[in-house]
Design a protein around this motif. Structure first.
Motif, PDB file in Angstrom:
ATOM      1  N   THR A 303     -18.164 -14.874  19.759  1.00 32.80           N
ATOM      2  CA  THR A 303     -19.577 -14.319  20.395  1.00 32.80           C
ATOM      3  C   THR A 303     -20.606 -13.950  19.308  1.00 32.80           C
ATOM      4  OG1 THR A 303     -18.265 -13.415  22.236  1.00 32.80           O
ATOM      5  CG2 THR A 303     -20.739 -12.767  21.874  1.00 32.80           C
ATOM      6  N   LEU A 307     -23.991 -15.867  19.094  1.00 39.32           N
ATOM      7  CA  LEU A 307     -25.301 -15.038  18.583  1.00 39.32           C
ATOM      8  C   LEU A 307     -26.166 -15.526  17.536  1.00 39.32           C
ATOM      9  CD1 LEU A 307     -24.314 -11.378  20.065  1.00 39.32           C
ATOM     10  CD2 LEU A 307     -25.361 -13.648  21.489  1.00 39.32           C
ATOM     11  N   LYS A 320     -29.177  -6.925  22.257  1.00 37.25           N
ATOM     12  CA  LYS A 320     -27.840  -7.398  21.940  1.00 37.25           C
ATOM     13  C   LYS A 320     -27.034  -6.942  20.763  1.00 37.25           C
ATOM     14  CE  LYS A 320     -28.439 -11.844  24.423  1.00 37.25           C
ATOM     15  NZ  LYS A 320     -28.493 -13.398  24.082  1.00 37.25           N
TER      16      LYS A 320
ATOM     17  N   TYR B 287     -21.841  -7.170  31.795  1.00 42.97           N
ATOM     18  CA  TYR B 287     -22.602  -7.772  31.055  1.00 42.97           C
ATOM     19  C   TYR B 287     -21.881  -8.116  29.678  1.00 42.97           C
ATOM     20  CZ  TYR B 287     -26.053  -9.093  27.392  1.00 42.97           C
ATOM     21  OH  TYR B 287     -26.564  -9.965  26.586  1.00 42.97           O
ATOM     22  N   CYS B 288     -21.230  -7.182  29.016  1.00 43.47           N
ATOM     23  CA  CYS B 288     -20.592  -7.401  27.550  1.00 43.47           C
ATOM     24  C   CYS B 288     -19.513  -8.452  27.965  1.00 43.47           C
ATOM     25  CB  CYS B 288     -20.178  -6.022  27.210  1.00 43.47           C
ATOM     26  SG  CYS B 288     -21.433  -5.123  26.698  1.00 43.47           S
ATOM     27  N   GLU B 291     -20.379 -12.013  28.217  1.00 38.91           N
ATOM     28  CA  GLU B 291     -20.855 -12.435  26.944  1.00 38.91           C
ATOM     29  C   GLU B 291     -19.557 -13.130  26.278  1.00 38.91           C
ATOM     30  OE1 GLU B 291     -23.925 -12.959  25.043  1.00 38.91           O
ATOM     31  OE2 GLU B 291     -24.498 -12.549  27.285  1.00 38.91           O
ATOM     32  N   LYS B 294     -18.604 -16.325  28.032  1.00 40.84           N
ATOM     33  CA  LYS B 294     -19.451 -17.481  27.600  1.00 40.84           C
ATOM     34  C   LYS B 294     -18.830 -18.272  26.273  1.00 40.84           C
ATOM     35  CE  LYS B 294     -24.043 -15.637  29.243  1.00 40.84           C
ATOM     36  NZ  LYS B 294     -25.329 -14.998  28.719  1.00 40.84           N
ATOM     37  N   SER B 295     -18.549 -17.093  25.493  1.00 37.33           N
ATOM     38  CA  SER B 295     -18.348 -17.885  24.193  1.00 37.33           C
ATOM     39  C   SER B 295     -17.025 -18.539  24.173  1.00 37.33           C
ATOM     40  CB  SER B 295     -18.066 -16.638  23.128  1.00 37.33           C
ATOM     41  OG  SER B 295     -19.460 -15.666  23.072  1.00 37.33           O
TER      42      SER B 295
END
Lengths: 394, 378
Positions: A303, A307, A320, B287-288, B291, B294-295
């Motif tokens: 991640t 990002l 974020k 939410y975290c 994330e 998704k990765s």
């Protein structure tokens, strides 16, 4: 050969020549680091020559403009330098809050005079800085800070107390948030001041943590005279500077807890717990815990990379950074919990050579602060709720 | 390759989103369910998907496909997760096409891959129990004359009730739990001796239990090498797990988005409930975790396209994490919707139900966590 390729070659040669073998070993503790400052001393000649070679090129701050003594490197060049250093396990030559925190703020908010006055001494390690934000009654609610700066002629007179100032007892200067006005919204009366720790009326007292160590101090200001030229940004504009720095700090904390920098958990678990006959970790509950942590750890690394790629593609990281701070610090805490369980009582030795002077137990205690300093986990969740999910305030 | 999708993949994702919204929304899914449609997907929609090229997305152009990559397929699967669209995209266009491409010979590829690209349905029949266990193969294929005789049963075959062909894993040697001695056969669905029973699951989709009663197949129906079918099968199942993870990612994000919207409109105690910190922190935590999902999903999809040696681990990481977070987000969704979340009228419960089926397909949380640990030597 392209310009970047020849730069890479040049960097490689420079590092090979100037980074002594002993500076290519991982630091065993914070004592192995060089922090600079008026009272800073080198541990040995290798550390000194390595630092001096890097500082002479401005590579303690590779991307800062050359006119202030920085390396003046482009992003691509800085990336190459970082990679080449990592390849050789070169130690960071200078650890410094001036580099990580004050410098970026001065570059963005400082006057030309201030940049010329302060940046060179950060780059060459002459001045060691500390940060004065939190107060006994202004922790998560930082904007309610009360340390006052009152105008008297060309000076401010500062009174009050800061807490959690890292290494204040060893620092030369402090960048501090002070209240210059009690009018209006509490965020509006805050000013960002640079204060000499040697000035009359400044005193510090170390705080002993649950780890037994004292990396933080309380810092007291008793009628301290600070020239008005030491104000960064506008009077009353300190909150913007502070917010900018906190975002910077959160990204950094998120990154320094980069799980790749740590020993893979399964390696130590295998050693600590042992394997059973069919090649599985002998403790099935720990096997599950370790696997879960490793998947989250890998997912977090991916991640960070994602990002960064999104930033390159033009999507700013914005709030974020709160996610990175929250997730990275919680992962780190979890990891130390797992280390304790893996090693059992052997993890809990507090001193003596057998226990490396309680290294693991003390580190474990220290990690509990990860989700408190730089904005608590709860504050990060508030920021995510409001700024990313846009949930309403009560 | 950066961990972001390309412009071309973004276009594919956007067009999938638009098409599914217009033509294959939850309203269609409810209609098929309430009319007790026997297939629970719309042949018209599937034909349109095939015409748009989705059925042949990952099939090489030489065999009538689009020659796109798996990252692109993942974007479409993610969108079908958001829209809860039922279709043979997963079973035929992803899984069977992958396996045929890995194990098939030239003439098999020419014949069957072109069929899939045109919208024909080929389903993988590999599971025999209630838990994913591809090594456990008791269905036998015994050599007889110029061919084989298949006997045994397969369970939970996706789109099995309408498939034109099945790819069947069969035991040709070794004991019933061994990866050695497994062979793959491609069998016409109307072969004599195959009987089917439909089963409707919680997500209102239908799959089939198959019984093979001395089904005769000729040697040219053997897919890949005799006794060595496990390797391509396992790789296909990794890719299947990643495909389902992409769908789960769509389910996760859509349930989360809907929950957040609801938190912003529902009032209790004279306040918008989304202003309560007890709910805000749970939402922010989700939410975290999303994330992270998704990765892991994009990394795994790229791993297929790059033929990464890490593929098994990437698949298990993506599937286990998506299972865990799908469970969290759909549970929290129903809880935060409150009473209305328990009603059939509200869509959030449909996401919960589809999630539970997708979580179980091709290895659930426990399966992939265990496998990840094993792959890492512990």
């Amino acid at each position: 050969m392209s310009a970047l390729e020849s730069f890479k070659k040049e960097v490689g040669e420079f590092l090979d020549q100037n980074c002594p073998e002993s500076m290519r070993q991982p630091m065993k503790s914070e004592d192995d680091a060089y922090w600079g400052g008026r009272n800073g001393s080198f541990k040995n000649d290798d550390q000194k020559s390595w630092f001096e070679a890097m500082a002479a090129k401005g590579w303690t701050t590779p991307e800062w403009p050359a006119e202030y003594g920085g390396g003046g490197l482009s992003k691509d060049e800085a990336r190459i330098l970082k990679k080449e250093m990592a390849k050789r396990n070169c130690r960071t030559p200078l650890l410094s809050f001036g580099i990580w925190m004050l410098g970026p703020a001065l570059l963005k908010f400082g006057s030309e005079e201030q940049k010329h006055q302060y940046l060179p001494d950060i780059i060459n390690g002459k001045i060691r800085w500390c940060q004065g934000y939190s107060e006994p009654n202004a922790g998560s609610d930082l904007a309610s800070l009360a340390t006052s700066a009152t105008t008297v002629g060309d000076n401010y007179i500062v009174n009050g107390q800061k807490v959690w100032t890292s290494y204040a007892d060893q620092s030369d200067m402090i960048f501090a948030l002070t209240r210059t006005s009690g009018e209006g919204k509490k965020q509006q009366g805050i000013s960002f001041l640079l204060v000499d720790m040697a000035a009359e009326g400044v005193s510090t007292r170390p705080i002993k943590l649950i780890s037994g160590k004292s990396p933080f101090c309380e810092t007291f200001f008793d009628n301290v005279k600070v020239p008005k030229a030491n104000l960064v940004g506008a009077e009353g504009g300190g909150w913007s500077v502070a917010k900018y720095l906190l975002t910077h700090e959160r990204e950094m904390i998120g990154e320094t807890t980069d799980p790749s920098a740590m020993i893979p958990l399964n390696v130590s678990a295998k050693k600590d717990i042992g394997m059973n006959a069919d090649g599985k970790l002998a403790d099935p509950v720990m096997r599950k815990e370790v696997a879960e942590w490793e998947i989250d750890g890998a997912g977090f690394l991916f991640t960070i990379a994602r990002l960064k790629d999104e930033m390159k593609a033009g999507q700013p990281i914005g709030a974020k950074s709160s996610f990175l701070k929250y997730y990275g610090t919680e992962l780190n805490k979890k990891k130390y919990e797992l280390h304790l369980t893996n090693k059992g009582l052997d993890s809990l030795g507090w001193d003596g050579e057998q226990y490396e002077e309680g290294k693991l137990a003390r580190m474990f205690c220290r990690t509990k602060g990860n989700s408190i300093e730089g904005g608590t986990s709860e504050v990060q969740l508030n920021i995510i709720s409001k700024r990313i999910l846009e949930l309403p305030s009560e | 390759m950066g961990l972001v999708i390309t412009e071309e993949q973004q276009l594919l994702k956007d067009s999938a989103k638009d098409y599914l919204k217009e033509n294959a929304s939850i309203a269609l899914m409810r209609k098929l369910r309430d009319e007790n449609d026997e297939n629970r997907f719309s042949p018209a929609v599937w034909n349109a998907m095939a015409e748009m090229g989705w059925a042949g997305l990952i099939i090489p152009e030489a065999y009538g496909g689009m020659g796109f990559e798996y990252v692109g397929m993942g974007q479409v699967l993610e969108e079908t997760g958001r829209s809860l669209t039922s279709s043979p995209l997963l079973s035929s266009a992803l899984i069977s096409a992958t396996l045929l491409n890995l194990a098939g010979d030239q003439s098999q590829k020419e014949k069957y891959l072109a069929a899939i690209a045109s919208g024909k349905i080929i389903s993988l029949a590999s599971e025999e129990g209630s838990h994913h266990n591809p090594k456990k193969v008791q269905l036998t294929a015994k050599k007889k004359g110029d061919g084989f005789i298949l006997s045994g049963s397969k369970n939970y075959v996706l789109d099995g009730q309408v498939a034109d062909h099945f790819i069947v894993s069969a035991r040709t040697a070794g004991h019933s739990d061994s990866p050695k001695g497994i062979s793959l056969f491609i069998v016409s669905a109307d072969s004599a001796g195959i009987s089917k029973t439909s089963a409707t699951l919680m997500d209102s989709r239908v799959c089939a239990h198959l019984s093979f009663d001395n089904v005769a197949v000729s040697t040219d129906h053997l897919l890949g090498e005799l006794d060595k079918g496990y390797k391509p099968l396992q790789k296909t199942l990794d890719i299947a797990a990643i495909g389902v993870s992409a769908e789960l990612l769509g389910i996760i994000q859509e349930s989360f988005d809907r929950t957040i919207s609801y938190l912003k409109e529902r009032r209790q105690f004279d306040k918008i409930i989304g202003s309560f910190q007890a709910l805000q922190h749970r939402a922010a935590d989700m939410y975290c975790e999303i994330e992270i999902c998704k990765s892991l999903v994009i990394k795994a999809l790229q791993g297929i396209d790059e033929d990464s040696f890490m593929l098994p681990a990437l698949a298990s990481m993506a599937k286990s994490k998506c299972c865990k977070i799908a469970q969290l987000v759909t549970n929290e969704g129903v809880q935060m919707f409150g009473g209305i979340g328990m009603t059939d009228d509200e869509d959030i419960g449909l996401y919960l139900k589809r999630a539970r089926v997708a979580m179980e397909l091709y290895g659930n949380y426990n399966y992939h966590l265990d496998r990840f640990a094993t792959l890492n030597g512990y």
